[in-house]
Write an enzyme that holds these catalytic residues in place. Sequence first.
Site, mmCIF file in Angstrom:
data_model
loop_
_atom_site.group_PDB
_atom_site.id
_atom_site.type_symbol
_atom_site.label_atom_id
_atom_site.label_comp_id
_atom_site.label_asym_id
_atom_site.label_seq_id
_atom_site.Cartn_x
_atom_site.Cartn_y
_atom_site.Cartn_z
ATOM 1 N N ARG A 135 1.535 1.967 -6.187
ATOM 2 C CA ARG A 135 1.637 1.171 -4.857
ATOM 3 C C ARG A 135 0.301 0.319 -4.555
ATOM 4 O O ARG A 135 0.404 -0.479 -3.515
ATOM 5 C CB ARG A 135 2.205 1.926 -3.713
ATOM 6 C CG ARG A 135 3.578 2.131 -3.936
ATOM 7 C CD ARG A 135 4.247 2.950 -2.768
ATOM 8 N NE ARG A 135 4.450 1.886 -1.591
ATOM 9 C CZ ARG A 135 5.591 1.180 -1.483
ATOM 10 N NH1 ARG A 135 6.584 1.614 -2.074
ATOM 11 N NH2 ARG A 135 5.628 0.249 -0.518
ATOM 12 N N ASN A 188 0.590 0.274 5.975
ATOM 13 C CA ASN A 188 1.195 -0.456 4.958
ATOM 14 C C ASN A 188 1.945 -1.554 5.730
ATOM 15 O O ASN A 188 2.916 -1.511 6.480
ATOM 16 C CB ASN A 188 2.152 0.275 4.074
ATOM 17 C CG ASN A 188 2.861 -0.554 3.104
ATOM 18 O OD1 ASN A 188 2.273 -1.668 2.668
ATOM 19 N ND2 ASN A 188 4.012 -0.318 2.670
ATOM 20 N N GLY A 189 1.701 -3.040 5.334
ATOM 21 C CA GLY A 189 2.447 -4.093 5.782
ATOM 22 C C GLY A 189 1.250 -5.156 6.341
ATOM 23 O O GLY A 189 0.047 -5.086 5.892
ATOM 24 N N TRP A 242 -3.883 -1.728 -1.423
ATOM 25 C CA TRP A 242 -3.463 -2.978 -2.192
ATOM 26 C C TRP A 242 -3.903 -4.009 -1.372
ATOM 27 O O TRP A 242 -3.458 -4.157 -0.450
ATOM 28 C CB TRP A 242 -2.315 -2.963 -2.945
ATOM 29 C CG TRP A 242 -1.933 -4.353 -3.844
ATOM 30 C CD1 TRP A 242 -2.179 -4.290 -5.072
ATOM 31 C CD2 TRP A 242 -1.557 -5.507 -3.168
ATOM 32 N NE1 TRP A 242 -1.948 -5.679 -5.424
ATOM 33 C CE2 TRP A 242 -1.689 -6.419 -4.588
ATOM 34 C CE3 TRP A 242 -1.249 -6.186 -2.195
ATOM 35 C CZ2 TRP A 242 -1.115 -7.710 -4.408
ATOM 36 C CZ3 TRP A 242 -0.972 -7.763 -2.102
ATOM 37 C CH2 TRP A 242 -1.041 -8.212 -3.243
ATOM 38 N N HIS A 251 9.147 -32.128 -23.212
ATOM 39 C CA HIS A 251 8.867 -32.982 -22.108
ATOM 40 C C HIS A 251 7.653 -32.607 -21.521
ATOM 41 O O HIS A 251 7.551 -32.707 -20.118
ATOM 42 C CB HIS A 251 9.964 -32.862 -21.248
ATOM 43 C CG HIS A 251 11.233 -33.415 -21.621
ATOM 44 N ND1 HIS A 251 11.718 -34.573 -21.594
ATOM 45 C CD2 HIS A 251 12.524 -32.956 -22.235
ATOM 46 C CE1 HIS A 251 12.785 -34.914 -22.121
ATOM 47 N NE2 HIS A 251 13.456 -33.774 -22.588
ATOM 48 N N CYS A 305 0.885 -1.271 -0.143
ATOM 49 C CA CYS A 305 0.287 -0.014 0.088
ATOM 50 C C CYS A 305 0.797 0.998 -0.036
ATOM 51 O O CYS A 305 2.084 1.269 0.349
ATOM 52 C CB CYS A 305 -0.976 -0.071 1.334
ATOM 53 S SG CYS A 305 -2.036 -1.397 1.418
ATOM 54 N N GLU A 312 11.046 -13.916 -18.624
ATOM 55 C CA GLU A 312 10.692 -12.409 -18.368
ATOM 56 C C GLU A 312 9.718 -12.077 -19.352
ATOM 57 O O GLU A 312 8.687 -11.346 -19.074
ATOM 58 C CB GLU A 312 11.950 -11.493 -18.228
ATOM 59 C CG GLU A 312 11.608 -10.196 -18.172
ATOM 60 C CD GLU A 312 11.007 -9.638 -16.748
ATOM 61 O OE1 GLU A 312 10.687 -8.471 -16.934
ATOM 62 O OE2 GLU A 312 10.928 -10.589 -16.007
ATOM 63 N N GLU A 372 1.435 -10.378 -16.996
ATOM 64 C CA GLU A 372 1.030 -9.136 -15.999
ATOM 65 C C GLU A 372 0.103 -8.220 -16.410
ATOM 66 O O GLU A 372 -0.579 -7.739 -15.964
ATOM 67 C CB GLU A 372 2.579 -8.658 -15.617
ATOM 68 C CG GLU A 372 3.307 -9.318 -14.537
ATOM 69 C CD GLU A 372 4.613 -8.361 -14.354
ATOM 70 O OE1 GLU A 372 4.883 -8.440 -13.221
ATOM 71 O OE2 GLU A 372 5.174 -7.612 -15.268
ATOM 72 N N LYS A 386 6.082 -10.616 -18.141
ATOM 73 C CA LYS A 386 5.505 -9.226 -18.935
ATOM 74 C C LYS A 386 4.191 -9.459 -19.536
ATOM 75 O O LYS A 386 3.135 -8.565 -19.460
ATOM 76 C CB LYS A 386 6.544 -8.570 -19.458
ATOM 77 C CG LYS A 386 7.663 -7.756 -18.916
ATOM 78 C CD LYS A 386 7.084 -6.787 -17.918
ATOM 79 C CE LYS A 386 8.186 -6.725 -16.847
ATOM 80 N NZ LYS A 386 8.175 -7.718 -15.944
ATOM 81 N N LYS A 411 3.508 -2.584 -7.197
ATOM 82 C CA LYS A 411 5.003 -2.320 -7.488
ATOM 83 C C LYS A 411 5.853 -3.024 -6.488
ATOM 84 O O LYS A 411 7.060 -3.425 -7.013
ATOM 85 C CB LYS A 411 5.465 -0.709 -7.744
ATOM 86 C CG LYS A 411 6.702 -0.706 -8.249
ATOM 87 C CD LYS A 411 7.027 -0.990 -9.386
ATOM 88 C CE LYS A 411 8.240 -0.571 -10.263
ATOM 89 N NZ LYS A 411 8.519 -1.126 -11.381
#
Length: 605
Positions: free
Chosen positions: A27, A100-101, A74, A502, A2, A479, A486, A483, A600
């Site tokens: 955030r 936050n947390g 968040w 496989h 957050c 990566e 996401e 992306k 983020k």
Amino acid sequence: MCGITAYVGTDDAVGGLLTGLANLEYRGYDSAGIAVKNGRGLRVVKREGELERLREALGTERPTGTIGIGHTRWSTHGPPTDENAHPHTDCTGRVAVVHNGIIENYETLREELSATGHEFHSETDTEVVPHLIEAELERHENPESAFRAAVSRLEGSYAIACLVDETEVVYAARQGSPLVLGQAEGRYFLASDVPAFREFTDEVVYLEDGDIVVVRPDGYTVTDCSGVPLARPVETVDWEPEAAGKSGYPHYMLKEIHEQPASLRQTLQGRVESLAGTVTLEEFPPGAFADVEQVQFVAMGTSHHAAMYAASMLSGRGVTANAYMAGEYADSPPPMSADTLVVAVTQSGETADTMNAVRRARDGGARTLAVTNVVGSSVTRECDDSLFIRAGPEIGVAATKTFSSQVATLSLVAERVAEDVTGVASADTRALLDALSDLPGDVQRILDESPAREVAEALYGCDAYFFIGRRAAYPVALEGALKFKEITYEHAEGFAASELKHGPLALVTDETPVFGVLTGEDETKTIGNLKEVQARDAPVIVVAPPSKADKVGFADYVLTIPESHPEVGGILANVQLQLVSYHAADLLGRPIDKPRNLAKSVTVE
């Protein structure tokens, strides 16, 4: 994950709080709210949804006052609702808190407080904090003592900012979640990150775990939990406010993709002596890693892919190196000793999993090195040494320029470690450093010439998207898939090319495009894998320099990268995949800078 902000001054607090929340929206954007002390009590306005809904509410019920706190959420405990939005208050409305947390013992505290008559109206862990402060106010002679007593009972990670009605003060505490203080003439700011208030001041105080700060209109004090004064230096932020803006781009992500030539120049400046064929790391002169026997990288998400890239480079130079997901490393660490170098890779320097991995490494006696983008972040205080990637602020949730700068920085670290451990420079060090020196210009060529949008349009509406590669191209494939998923919300997977037959080959159809990353290492085998998917009618997209792409004449589409060293080519290939992901998401109308369910900086496990 957050974003919290606070303002203490002599003018309107609401404007400063809204600016801070807008700058911190990367955030969290599930809900937002503010609390302002207006001389007649605390006024709280909060709304589920993005910040615009809060702005609309304030249009008709805007509070006035010179001291306030704000929050953009968040969700961790409870869904996004008005009730679960911050700030949270106590039974009397005398105390307001943003957080936050995660408060790990909130259930115990909630049961205890409920038993004494406190009523709760949300599903969040945060709501116990104002009620706990309310209870402590009955036992202590002043609000500051009550705040300290309440904070001492919290377990978990938190950054907290608090208002108490009868005081002209913001009380705040940090433990495991970021919190910074900004100071300008006659005004003070608290926030989860510097961009919240950078347009108002460049003077910053980075608070540390265990710090409690009391901010008044005429100044502030920082103490430990017992009230012992602490000296925290005032530092100057060296980037301009405009660096955190969109600069005319439709999205932060696209802007930051296009910033990569500049960010790479900053990353490499003064560190690459290509004519001499040497790496110059001021923090680590030759011999700095001579006693290292093995290297363990710990990271999560995009940073983990950068770590995998570096581990591959070191292994190729004869140094034992492995990359671990930090969240697993902390719970099940590999063998380590005093000759183990543990490299923590984290863009924000606050990633909870990575922080715990670092602590586990230190407990095991290993040497620790932080590779991060944020000066003053928590990881720099936890690790023995730090090296900054110097990419500048990154606002988009999907990391782009920080990945390329991480890989470039780790390439230099790999060269230094390998030379120190083996006693000799790599046979192609000069070629690698030449390629790194050319990297900013090569990235610019891709940005100027890429057909990524046309490729995204051609692949629109497919069922799934696969990405494959070998050696350094393997983490680039991972990566690229990350992306894509996401920001498009489409199914995407990355594989080692050798793994394809496989199991994953069973998923390949004419509606599953396969991106093959070729950088000059083992391309013959990867081309063979691409022929296998082409035989199943899958669209084939090759990301490669011309000399390699010419060998894949059957490819449906080619995303060309400049000829380069194989270990640098992966960075170039990644830029093409970033552009494909961006344009695919744009065609789908996705909220590119604020993908659902993501934030983020992941400061909780």
